[in-house]
Design a protein around this motif. Structure first.
Motif, PDB file in Angstrom:
ATOM      1  N   ALA A  29      49.489  34.723  52.497  1.00  0.00           N
ATOM      2  CA  ALA A  29      48.877  33.956  51.415  1.00  0.00           C
ATOM      3  C   ALA A  29      48.262  32.660  51.920  1.00  0.00           C
ATOM      4  O   ALA A  29      47.441  32.055  51.232  1.00  0.00           O
ATOM      5  CB  ALA A  29      49.903  33.665  50.324  1.00  0.00           C
ATOM      6  N   ARG A  32      44.510  32.853  51.904  1.00  0.00           N
ATOM      7  CA  ARG A  32      43.756  32.989  50.662  1.00  0.00           C
ATOM      8  C   ARG A  32      42.925  31.730  50.402  1.00  0.00           C
ATOM      9  O   ARG A  32      43.179  30.668  50.969  1.00  0.00           O
ATOM     10  CB  ARG A  32      44.707  33.268  49.489  1.00  0.00           C
ATOM     11  N   GLY A  36      44.397  30.079  45.228  1.00  0.00           N
ATOM     12  CA  GLY A  36      45.311  31.134  45.648  1.00  0.00           C
ATOM     13  C   GLY A  36      46.003  30.851  46.961  1.00  0.00           C
ATOM     14  O   GLY A  36      46.987  31.517  47.297  1.00  0.00           O
ATOM     15  N   LYS A  37      45.512  29.882  47.712  1.00  0.00           N
ATOM     16  CA  LYS A  37      46.120  29.576  49.006  1.00  0.00           C
ATOM     17  C   LYS A  37      47.529  29.038  48.810  1.00  0.00           C
ATOM     18  O   LYS A  37      47.768  28.154  47.984  1.00  0.00           O
ATOM     19  CB  LYS A  37      45.275  28.559  49.768  1.00  0.00           C
ATOM     20  N   TYR A 265      53.316  40.230  39.997  1.00  0.00           N
ATOM     21  CA  TYR A 265      51.946  40.723  40.100  1.00  0.00           C
ATOM     22  C   TYR A 265      51.824  41.932  39.188  1.00  0.00           C
ATOM     23  O   TYR A 265      52.824  42.454  38.669  1.00  0.00           O
ATOM     24  CB  TYR A 265      51.598  41.116  41.539  1.00  0.00           C
ATOM     25  N   THR A 293      43.822  37.384  45.533  1.00  0.00           N
ATOM     26  CA  THR A 293      44.504  38.425  46.295  1.00  0.00           C
ATOM     27  C   THR A 293      43.540  39.440  46.895  1.00  0.00           C
ATOM     28  O   THR A 293      43.860  40.083  47.889  1.00  0.00           O
ATOM     29  CB  THR A 293      45.530  39.150  45.418  1.00  0.00           C
ATOM     30  N   GLY A 300      47.717  39.199  41.177  1.00  0.00           N
ATOM     31  CA  GLY A 300      48.849  38.314  41.020  1.00  0.00           C
ATOM     32  C   GLY A 300      48.990  37.881  39.577  1.00  0.00           C
ATOM     33  O   GLY A 300      48.010  37.848  38.808  1.00  0.00           O
ATOM     34  N   GLU A 365      54.374  33.547  45.882  1.00  0.00           N
ATOM     35  CA  GLU A 365      53.038  32.951  45.923  1.00  0.00           C
ATOM     36  C   GLU A 365      52.093  33.508  44.869  1.00  0.00           C
ATOM     37  O   GLU A 365      50.949  33.046  44.761  1.00  0.00           O
ATOM     38  CB  GLU A 365      52.420  33.118  47.317  1.00  0.00           C
ATOM     39  N   THR A 366      52.539  34.485  44.054  1.00  0.00           N
ATOM     40  CA  THR A 366      51.684  34.958  42.962  1.00  0.00           C
ATOM     41  C   THR A 366      52.256  34.620  41.592  1.00  0.00           C
ATOM     42  O   THR A 366      51.741  35.075  40.575  1.00  0.00           O
ATOM     43  CB  THR A 366      51.419  36.475  43.066  1.00  0.00           C
ATOM     44  N   ASN A 469      41.781  40.097  52.481  1.00  0.00           N
ATOM     45  CA  ASN A 469      43.166  39.673  52.263  1.00  0.00           C
ATOM     46  C   ASN A 469      43.940  39.457  53.558  1.00  0.00           C
ATOM     47  O   ASN A 469      45.087  39.037  53.523  1.00  0.00           O
ATOM     48  CB  ASN A 469      43.887  40.716  51.402  1.00  0.00           C
TER      49      ASN A 469
END
Length: 490
Positions: A29, A32, A36-37, A265, A293, A300, A365-366, A469
């Motif tokens: 991640a 991303r 999203g990072k 997700y 993602t 996510g 992370e999502t 990704n």
């Protein structure tokens, strides 16, 4: 040995007092874009009892292997993610940090071959203990997906137990935990696992009770339904969390060693007909990629909740279900099954009622980690913790002393030089795709001479490198991305 065993029991009992909250972290991640990072420091160390770094792998020499040395190690001007990850324990003195080895993209065959040979097992175990101790991890999460499956052998069912027995002895001798990620699919777990034997060796199992349905099927369904949907027939009657939990308990796993897995997700489809948008609606293609993602058929929770708020998605809970699904018409015809705060609270209450150890999520992370959809960050994880424990999230305990801990892990200062210019297959440090071949990728690290060292990494069978990704992904998923892998997709 008795002292270490008692210490491990205390560690787990401290977590079990209000339930475990096992939070996996998908380290890719960090690659991303935009909101999203997600890097190590984005993890909230106060909301999880256990954080699990995904993933390490298995090398051809049967030693545990770092899959992204530039991101995970300090060597060659790397980013030290392993050490930064375990350093989060300084912010929560009860937090346990584990390293996961395996995962779907690693495949099964090489783990099968390692587990079948005593010398290879010992090589793996010795190297694993060394790596865990070097980076101050508190244990190992073994995520072999799956014994006897995907190129494995029938003997894996026995060899897996042998590997677990030997790992337990080696890890517990060092005061380290052994947890295992296991399947919730009936066909898989019946073939792969000797449950009573595994129960004797593990400190905790993380039940992967998700991905029970997805865009590999040509109809819609919920990927992590708690109970059987009323219209389910055939093998689908087994594809729900309640069946899996009861099967593992009845098979011999103590309920207090099971963490119930919940996905942060959704699994998504493109509907064939916009007029049909319930369960079992015809859907022959995966849903489009999310902006962060970048994986068709997958979004996510942070992407889904944002679409619901900003793009007018319709949300429904089908009669006979606890979990929502959302769809958007008529332009995209996307349909996603996912979990929200209401459904994860129901699952946490179920886990409490079943006397389970607690909850597990894939992956932190999502979640809505920026709090864009809700009034607080990590809303789903916090909801589960509160529903299971019966109390609100409180700040983590901190060390009241100001005296530096002589045993604490600190990061050695290092200087990151200017990034070398592109050189051959290496365009930048870290993971580099091959524009002409998606069956592999390159790991590039800076060297002392100012250039790159490159290592070729193959993707497992039936996967291709997802250039959006930065992971090996299902081949059908990668080939659904416009322009991806022109030489490897039909």
């Amino acid at each position: 040995m008795k002292v270490l065993a008692a210490a491990l029991t205390l560690i787990l009992s401290l977590s079990l007092a209000e339930g475990v909250m096992v939070c996996y972290y998908g380290s890719w991640a960090v690659y991303r874009q935009g909101d999203g990072k997600f890097d190590v420091e984005d993890i909230d160390p106060g909301i999880c009892t256990h954080i699990v770094f995904g993933f390490a792998g298995l090398g051809t020499d049967n030693k545990i292997k770092v899959l992204d040395p530039w991101n995970e190690l300090c060597d060659n001007y790397g980013k030290c993610a392993f050490d930064r990850f375990t350093a989060l324990k300084h912010k929560n003195t009860n937090l346990q940090a584990l390293l996961a080895v395996g995962g779907w993209n690693e495949g099964s065959q090489k783990y099968s071959q390692m587990a079948a040979d005593a010398t290879k097992r010992q090589t793996f175990i010795t190297s694993t203990v060394e790596m865990l101790k070097e980076h101050n991890f508190d244990g190992l999460d073994l995520d072999w997906e799956y014994p006897t499956q995907r190129g494995g052998a029938p003997e894996d069912k026995v060899n897996f137990v042998t590997l677990m027995q030997e790992l337990k002895v080696a890890l517990h001798a060092e005061g380290l935990l052994l947890t295992v990620a296991v399947s919730a699919g009936k066909e898989t777990f019946e073939a792969a696992y000797d449950i009573p034997a595994i129960a004797q060796e593990v400190d905790l199992i993380n039940l992967m009770s998700y991905d029970l349905h997805g865009a590999w099927e040509d109809y819609t369904h919920h990927q992590s339904g708690l109970y059987m949907y009323p219209e389910d027939t055939g093998d689908n009657i087994y594809l729900n969390q309640d069946y899996a939990v009861n099967a593992w308990i009845n098979g011999g796993m103590p309920s207090t060693k099971i963490a119930l897995g919940v996905p942060l997700y959704g699994r998504c489809w493109s509907l064939d007909n916009e007029a049909e948008h319930g369960y079992y609606a015809p859907a022959s293609q995966p849903g489009p990629s999310g902006p962060f993602t970048n994986s068709p058929g997958f979004m996510g929770y942070n992407e889904i909740c944002d679409n619901i708020q900003t793009d007018g998605w319709t949300v429904e809970v089908a009669i006979g279900a606890n979990e929502p699904h959302a769809y958007h018409m008529p332009t995209s015809r996307i349909w996603c099954s996912y979990d929200d705060a209401a459904s994860v609270a129901i699952k946490a209450a179920y886990a409490k009622e079943k006397n389970l150890a607690g909850m597990m999520v894939w992956s932190i992370e999502t979640d809505d980690f920026k709090g864009k959809c809700h009034s607080r960050e990590f809303h789903l994880i916090k909801t589960m913790v509160e529903a299971f424990s019966g109390s609100e999230i409180t700040p983590p305990p901190t060390d009241p002393t100001t005296t530096p801990d002589p045993n604490a892990t600190t990061l050695s200062p290092h200087t990151t030089p200017n990034t070398p210019p592109p050189d051959g297959v290496c365009q930048a440090p870290g993971i580099n795709p091959d524009p002409n071949n998606c069956h592999h990728y390159w790991l590039c690290s800076q060297n002392a001479s100012g250039g790159y060292d490159a290592t070729e990494e193959p993707c497992a069978p039936n996967t291709l490198f997802n250039t959006m990704n930065y992971i090996c992904d299902w081949d059908y998923v990668v080939c659904a991305i416009d322009g991806a892998c022109p030489n490897d997709c039909p």
